[in-house]
Design a protein around this motif. Structure first.
Motif, mmCIF file in Angstrom:
data_model
loop_
_atom_site.group_PDB
_atom_site.id
_atom_site.type_symbol
_atom_site.label_atom_id
_atom_site.label_comp_id
_atom_site.label_asym_id
_atom_site.label_seq_id
_atom_site.Cartn_x
_atom_site.Cartn_y
_atom_site.Cartn_z
ATOM 1 N N ALA A 1 0.809 -1.222 0.000
ATOM 2 C CA ALA A 1 0.000 0.000 0.000
ATOM 3 C C ALA A 1 0.846 1.277 0.000
ATOM 4 C CB ALA A 1 -0.941 0.007 1.207
ATOM 5 N N ASN A 2 2.119 1.185 0.298
ATOM 6 C CA ASN A 2 2.999 2.354 0.355
ATOM 7 C C ASN A 2 3.294 2.851 -1.060
ATOM 8 O OD1 ASN A 2 4.975 4.280 0.713
ATOM 9 N ND2 ASN A 2 6.312 2.994 1.958
ATOM 10 N N LYS A 3 2.701 3.982 -1.435
ATOM 11 C CA LYS A 3 2.834 4.483 -2.801
ATOM 12 C C LYS A 3 4.224 5.031 -3.108
ATOM 13 C CE LYS A 3 -2.065 5.494 -3.435
ATOM 14 N NZ LYS A 3 -3.083 6.525 -3.789
ATOM 15 N N MET A 4 5.018 5.270 -2.085
ATOM 16 C CA MET A 4 6.394 5.710 -2.327
ATOM 17 C C MET A 4 7.300 4.545 -2.731
ATOM 18 S SD MET A 4 6.196 8.859 -2.070
ATOM 19 C CE MET A 4 7.950 9.207 -2.251
ATOM 20 N N ARG A 5 6.800 3.343 -2.556
ATOM 21 C CA ARG A 5 7.600 2.162 -2.885
ATOM 22 C C ARG A 5 6.944 1.278 -3.935
ATOM 23 N NH1 ARG A 5 9.351 -2.538 1.517
ATOM 24 N NH2 ARG A 5 10.304 -3.962 0.001
ATOM 25 N N PHE A 6 5.613 1.263 -3.940
ATOM 26 C CA PHE A 6 4.880 0.373 -4.839
ATOM 27 C C PHE A 6 3.872 1.153 -5.682
ATOM 28 C CE2 PHE A 6 5.811 -2.008 -0.931
ATOM 29 C CZ PHE A 6 6.505 -3.095 -1.431
ATOM 30 N N HIS A 7 3.649 0.674 -6.883
ATOM 31 C CA HIS A 7 2.528 1.141 -7.701
ATOM 32 C C HIS A 7 1.659 -0.077 -7.985
ATOM 33 C CE1 HIS A 7 0.578 4.003 -10.508
ATOM 34 N NE2 HIS A 7 0.187 2.874 -11.086
ATOM 35 N N ALA A 8 0.431 -0.054 -7.465
ATOM 36 C CA ALA A 8 -0.461 -1.206 -7.583
ATOM 37 C C ALA A 8 -1.716 -0.822 -8.341
ATOM 38 C CB ALA A 8 -0.821 -1.746 -6.191
ATOM 39 N N PHE A 9 -2.235 -1.754 -9.123
ATOM 40 C CA PHE A 9 -3.502 -1.528 -9.811
ATOM 41 C C PHE A 9 -4.148 -2.868 -10.083
ATOM 42 C CE2 PHE A 9 -0.329 -1.980 -13.141
ATOM 43 C CZ PHE A 9 -0.944 -2.771 -14.098
ATOM 44 N N ARG A 10 -5.435 -2.832 -10.318
ATOM 45 C CA ARG A 10 -6.197 -4.029 -10.667
ATOM 46 C C ARG A 10 -6.537 -3.980 -12.146
ATOM 47 N NH1 ARG A 10 -11.113 -7.302 -8.658
ATOM 48 N NH2 ARG A 10 -12.263 -7.607 -10.583
ATOM 49 N N GLY A 11 -6.461 -5.127 -12.806
ATOM 50 C CA GLY A 11 -6.854 -5.244 -14.204
ATOM 51 C C GLY A 11 -7.840 -6.377 -14.390
#
Length: 261
Positions: free
Chosen positions: A73-83
């Motif tokens: 969940a940390n946006k400074m380390r991860f970029h997450a999305f659902r497809g």
């Protein structure tokens, strides 16, 4: 005589598994057939695939996905999305399996995954294509930093593409049928000519439906760029097998960090 596919003692354990409940789907896929019937095996495969397609998402997987989403969940380390898959997905078709055509699942949870290496390759292919047609400008050294040099001795790149976890609704697996018309032609490597009079032979297969949770890890200035390239590739070309028939393409993407099961 049918061919035994495993040790008798282990087959007895798998035969005692319930058809529903807390089942590791990967075990059902790998060990659902305890013997290979003599002659036509399509009925046995049909029955096993039908059982797999009815499997519900195990509670232990839901908890694992929730934990993974919290961790990323940390946006400074991860970029997450659902497809979301527009139709269905064939992933890992060439894997060894009693079903003859396999499907890629996680070792720990037995649920569908898309390997991070495949996602990285697709994002890189999308970047190269868009750069060639002038839609995306990227310097060679930046391209190398994003995706690495490849090969056994090359650098791995500045971003990490994690395996995509299944995050859909309903059942993850679905039964499919393909009907090859020229089995002798393919089976004998073209030594027997294909003919218009060849009869179609239904072949049961297993595919994946629903959506996936994608995660790219690294510098927050570059993970959105990589995510956009990956989404372009997933939407334009798709991933996995039978892409020319529309399989493996994604049509909806949403930035998210919450639970979807």
């Amino acid at each position: 005589m049918p061919t035994l596919l495993g040790r008798t003692r282990i087959n007895a354990i798998h035969s005692a598994l319930p058809s529903q409940g807390e089942i590791h789907p990967g075990l059902r896929i790998a060990h659902g057939l305890d013997r290979w019937p003599e002659g036509d095996s399509s009925d046995a495969k049909h029955q096993l695939i039908a059982k797999i397609a009815e499997l519900e998402v195990p509670a232990f997987y839901k908890k694992a996905l929730e934990r993974w989403q919290r961790v990323t969940a940390n946006k400074m380390r991860f970029h997450a999305f659902r497809g979301d898959i527009s139709q269905r997905l064939y992933i890992g078709v060439t894997r060894d399996s009693p079903l003859e055509t396999g499907v890629t699942v996680s070792h720990s949870y037995g649920m569908p995954i898309i390997p991070g290496s495949s996602l990285k390759g697709l994002a890189r292919a999308a970047a190269s294509y868009l750069e060639r047609n002038g839609s995306f400008q990227i310097r060679p050294e930046v391209m190398q930093w994003l995706f690495g040099e490849g090969g056994d001795t090359g650098e791995s790149g500045g971003l990490y593409f994690h395996d995509a976890w299944w995050a859909g609704s309903g059942e993850p697996f679905i039964a499919e049928i393909v009907t090859p018309h020229h089995t002798d032609y393919y089976g004998k490597e073209g030594k027997k000519p294909a003919s218009d009079t060849d009869s179609p032979i239904p072949a049961p297969q297993i595919a994946v439906q629903g959506g996936f949770y994608f995660v790219i890890e690294g510098d927050a200035a570059w993970t959105p760029v990589a995510a956009a390239l990956l989404q372009n590739g997933l939407q334009q070309w798709g991933i996995g097998g039978k892409k020319s028939s529309g399989y493996g393409r994604f049509d909806t993407f949403t930035a998210t960090k919450g639970n979807h099961l």
